[in-house]
Design a protein around this motif. Sequence first.
Motif, PDB file in Angstrom:
ATOM      1  N   GLU A 151       0.842  -1.193   0.000  1.00 45.05           N
ATOM      2  CA  GLU A 151       0.000   0.000   0.000  1.00 45.05           C
ATOM      3  C   GLU A 151       0.882   1.249   0.000  1.00 45.05           C
ATOM      4  OE1 GLU A 151      -3.860   1.707   2.409  1.00 45.05           O
ATOM      5  OE2 GLU A 151      -2.460   0.427   3.481  1.00 45.05           O
ATOM      6  N   ARG A 152       0.445   2.243  -0.747  1.00 45.18           N
ATOM      7  CA  ARG A 152       1.144   3.531  -0.741  1.00 45.18           C
ATOM      8  C   ARG A 152       1.141   4.059   0.686  1.00 45.18           C
ATOM      9  NH1 ARG A 152      -1.531   6.709  -5.067  1.00 45.18           N
ATOM     10  NH2 ARG A 152      -3.144   7.009  -3.514  1.00 45.18           N
ATOM     11  N   ASP A 153       2.288   4.587   1.137  1.00 46.91           N
ATOM     12  CA  ASP A 153       2.431   4.977   2.547  1.00 46.91           C
ATOM     13  C   ASP A 153       2.766   6.458   2.701  1.00 46.91           C
ATOM     14  OD1 ASP A 153       2.424   4.549   5.293  1.00 46.91           O
ATOM     15  OD2 ASP A 153       4.544   4.047   5.359  1.00 46.91           O
ATOM     16  N   PHE A 154       2.089   7.293   1.930  1.00 45.62           N
ATOM     17  CA  PHE A 154       2.284   8.728   2.089  1.00 45.62           C
ATOM     18  C   PHE A 154       1.067   9.469   1.549  1.00 45.62           C
ATOM     19  CE2 PHE A 154       3.752   7.815  -2.148  1.00 45.62           C
ATOM     20  CZ  PHE A 154       3.331   8.894  -2.908  1.00 45.62           C
ATOM     21  N   ASP A 155       0.862  10.660   2.073  1.00 42.73           N
ATOM     22  CA  ASP A 155      -0.165  11.550   1.548  1.00 42.73           C
ATOM     23  C   ASP A 155       0.449  12.610   0.654  1.00 42.73           C
ATOM     24  OD1 ASP A 155      -2.316  10.340   2.870  1.00 42.73           O
ATOM     25  OD2 ASP A 155      -2.045  11.560   4.660  1.00 42.73           O
ATOM     26  N   ASP A 156       1.687  13.005   1.002  1.00 43.00           N
ATOM     27  CA  ASP A 156       2.328  14.090   0.276  1.00 43.00           C
ATOM     28  C   ASP A 156       3.844  13.962   0.420  1.00 43.00           C
ATOM     29  OD1 ASP A 156       2.209  16.568  -1.187  1.00 43.00           O
ATOM     30  OD2 ASP A 156       2.715  17.618   0.666  1.00 43.00           O
ATOM     31  N   VAL A 157       4.558  14.261  -0.656  1.00 41.54           N
ATOM     32  CA  VAL A 157       6.018  14.315  -0.634  1.00 41.54           C
ATOM     33  C   VAL A 157       6.405  15.729  -1.061  1.00 41.54           C
ATOM     34  CG1 VAL A 157       8.156  13.456  -1.666  1.00 41.54           C
ATOM     35  CG2 VAL A 157       6.276  11.871  -1.197  1.00 41.54           C
ATOM     36  N   THR A 158       7.216  16.373  -0.218  1.00 41.71           N
ATOM     37  CA  THR A 158       7.661  17.733  -0.515  1.00 41.71           C
ATOM     38  C   THR A 158       9.181  17.762  -0.568  1.00 41.71           C
ATOM     39  OG1 THR A 158       5.760  18.604   0.697  1.00 41.71           O
ATOM     40  CG2 THR A 158       7.564  20.141   0.240  1.00 41.71           C
ATOM     41  N   ILE A 159       9.692  18.303  -1.657  1.00 44.93           N
ATOM     42  CA  ILE A 159      11.130  18.500  -1.798  1.00 44.93           C
ATOM     43  C   ILE A 159      11.367  20.000  -1.747  1.00 44.93           C
ATOM     44  CG2 ILE A 159      13.133  18.190  -3.311  1.00 44.93           C
ATOM     45  CD1 ILE A 159      11.657  15.653  -4.340  1.00 44.93           C
ATOM     46  N   SER A 160      12.249  20.412  -0.868  1.00 41.77           N
ATOM     47  CA  SER A 160      12.477  21.851  -0.696  1.00 41.77           C
ATOM     48  C   SER A 160      13.977  22.152  -0.630  1.00 41.77           C
ATOM     49  CB  SER A 160      11.780  22.359   0.558  1.00 41.77           C
ATOM     50  OG  SER A 160      12.214  21.652   1.688  1.00 41.77           O
TER      51      SER A 160
ATOM     52  N   ARG B  36       2.684  11.360   6.133  1.00 42.59           N
ATOM     53  CA  ARG B  36       2.058  10.039   6.151  1.00 42.59           C
ATOM     54  C   ARG B  36       0.628  10.122   6.669  1.00 42.59           C
ATOM     55  NH1 ARG B  36       6.019   7.326   4.567  1.00 42.59           N
ATOM     56  NH2 ARG B  36       8.123   7.693   5.269  1.00 42.59           N
ATOM     57  N   PRO B  37      -0.203   9.185   6.224  1.00 40.43           N
ATOM     58  CA  PRO B  37      -1.559   9.138   6.766  1.00 40.43           C
ATOM     59  C   PRO B  37      -1.519   8.709   8.230  1.00 40.43           C
ATOM     60  CG  PRO B  37      -1.178   7.263   5.322  1.00 40.43           C
ATOM     61  CD  PRO B  37       0.047   8.140   5.243  1.00 40.43           C
ATOM     62  N   PRO B  38      -2.453   9.197   9.036  1.00 41.83           N
ATOM     63  CA  PRO B  38      -2.470   8.751  10.438  1.00 41.83           C
ATOM     64  C   PRO B  38      -2.787   7.259  10.509  1.00 41.83           C
ATOM     65  CG  PRO B  38      -4.381  10.113   9.935  1.00 41.83           C
ATOM     66  CD  PRO B  38      -3.523  10.108   8.709  1.00 41.83           C
ATOM     67  N   ARG B  39      -2.176   6.578  11.464  1.00 45.29           N
ATOM     68  CA  ARG B  39      -2.410   5.142  11.647  1.00 45.29           C
ATOM     69  C   ARG B  39      -3.177   4.917  12.937  1.00 45.29           C
ATOM     70  NH1 ARG B  39       2.857   3.676   9.477  1.00 45.29           N
ATOM     71  NH2 ARG B  39       2.475   3.089   7.335  1.00 45.29           N
TER      72      ARG B  39
END
Length: 125
Positions: free
Chosen positions: A83-92, A105-108
């Motif tokens: 299962e995909r294990d992120f809501d958002d990826v930010t590169i800064s 990550r989504p809350p577990r």
Amino acid sequence: MVSDPASSEDSPSLQNVLDALDDANCRAILRETAEPMTANELIDACDIPKSTLYRKLELLSRASLVREQDTINPGGGRTTRYERDFDDVTISMDDEDDLSVAVKRPPRSPDERLEDIWSKMGDEL
């Protein structure tokens, strides 16, 4: 095989995330894993060979973008779903021109966290 639930809370390396997101097969797997899927389901959905799938799942796992869930079957054995294990990826980029990555990550639920622990224990046996 693929993920270490204990490390899924850690921030992945920028290079691992970039390597995974730069790969077309990895992106296809991420699109398909909004809901948990078995390897066979992913092979069919992504139209990639089994050996390629496992290499790509390993790449996604190192980037902490996919998580592995094991289910014990009543008749014996286990079924592994990914299962995909992120809501958002930010590169800064910071003031010193260094790049960094943040993975939201989504809350577990407590049950999901316990499932991760049991899954990890099963891998060590």
